[in-house]
Scaffold this motif. Structure first.
Motif: not given
Length: 282
Positions: A160-168, A173-178, A181-183, A189-198
């Protein structure tokens, strides 16, 4: 193969139970209530709100339309799709052309947030087949953001290859973290949810193991939705956790009562390789 998740509840969501609509240019199946199709049994699963399996004919597509306050992403199964939106236009630059046009195995991601308008069109000679997925973000009013990712089939045939994971930084998240966009998981790709896709491509007779939560979340209690797209003319089949149920193309599975760190085994039991999508949420 013995089952290892005796505490888990695995409920099939059969392809025939999905909503279906054919508009000539678009043939679409809805795993969750969408547009004119509503089923109270299939409305949302954790933060997963929409899972549509779409086929769009050549020289047609979705005209410009608005979205807000959803995390929206398209995973391309075959063909190509051109995405234009309110900040990126197809003709801007060579870079944005690459950003906009997604092909087999690519993922295109939009944080709709405070509001975007976009269009998705098939300029190719062949139909485009893709999954359109929406997740509910952890808060409303986010700044719109766009991203795309590419992962090879060769990598997906290894596991399984992970495609999406939550934003750090998560919901706080701070303005700098937004902006960064570090996952939580590098290369996703960083997503704004407690969500992982693979996604994985499993050869007949082979098994892949999914680690629930993907070590990307602090939430112990999890839910996993497994989907087997219709890519092999009905010849792909899978089993989950060594159990008796066989899932065929178009089927999904609700996996409840699992914890972060649990191991979910997916076995390909059909005559051809099975492309499997995993959606892991709190």
């Amino acid at each position: 193969m013995s089952n290892t998740l005796r505490h888990a509840k695995i409920t099939p969501h059969r392809s025939a139970a999905r909503g279906h609509a054919s508009h000539g240019w678009l043939d679409t199946y809805h795993s969750f209530s969408f547009a004119n199709w509503y089923n109270p049994n299939f409305t949302q699963f954790g933060s997963l709100r929409v899972l549509n399996e779409d086929r769009v004919k050549p020289n047609s597509g979705f005209p410009t339309h608005p979205h807000r306050d959803f995390e929206i992403f398209s995973y391309i199964l075959s063909g190509e799709l051109t995405h234009t939106d309110s900040t990126h236009k197809k003709s801007d630059t060579e870079e944005s052309e690459l950003f906009c046009r997604v092909r087999r195995g690519d993922i295109q991601f939009t944080t709709a947030g405070t509001g975007v308008t976009h269009a998705e069109f098939n300029y190719g000679k062949d139909p485009v087949h893709f999954l359109q997925i929406w997740a509910v973000p952890w808060k409303r009013g986010l700044a719109p953001r766009y991203h795309s990712g590419r992962h090879s089939d060769d990598d997906k045939r290894k596991g399984f290859v992970t495609l999406l994971s939550p934003l750090k930084g998560g919901i706080d998240a701070t303005t700098a973290q937004e902006k960064a966009a570090e996952p939580m998981i590098p290369g996703t790709i960083a997503i704004h949810a407690d969500f992982v896709m693979a996604a994985g491509i499993i050869a007949p007779g082979s098994k892949f193991e999914w680690t629930v939560g993907a070590k990307a979340t602090d939430a112990t209690k999890r839910k996993v939705y497994v989907h087997l797209p219709m890519t092999k003319g009905g010849k792909a089949q899978i089993k989950l956790d060594g159990r008796e149920d066989i899932f065929v193309e178009g089927d999904g599975a609700f996996v409840d009562d699992v914890n972060a760190g649990d191991k979910l085994v997916v076995e390909s039991v059909g005559d051809v390789e099975a492309e499997v999508v995993v959606l892991d949420t709190a």
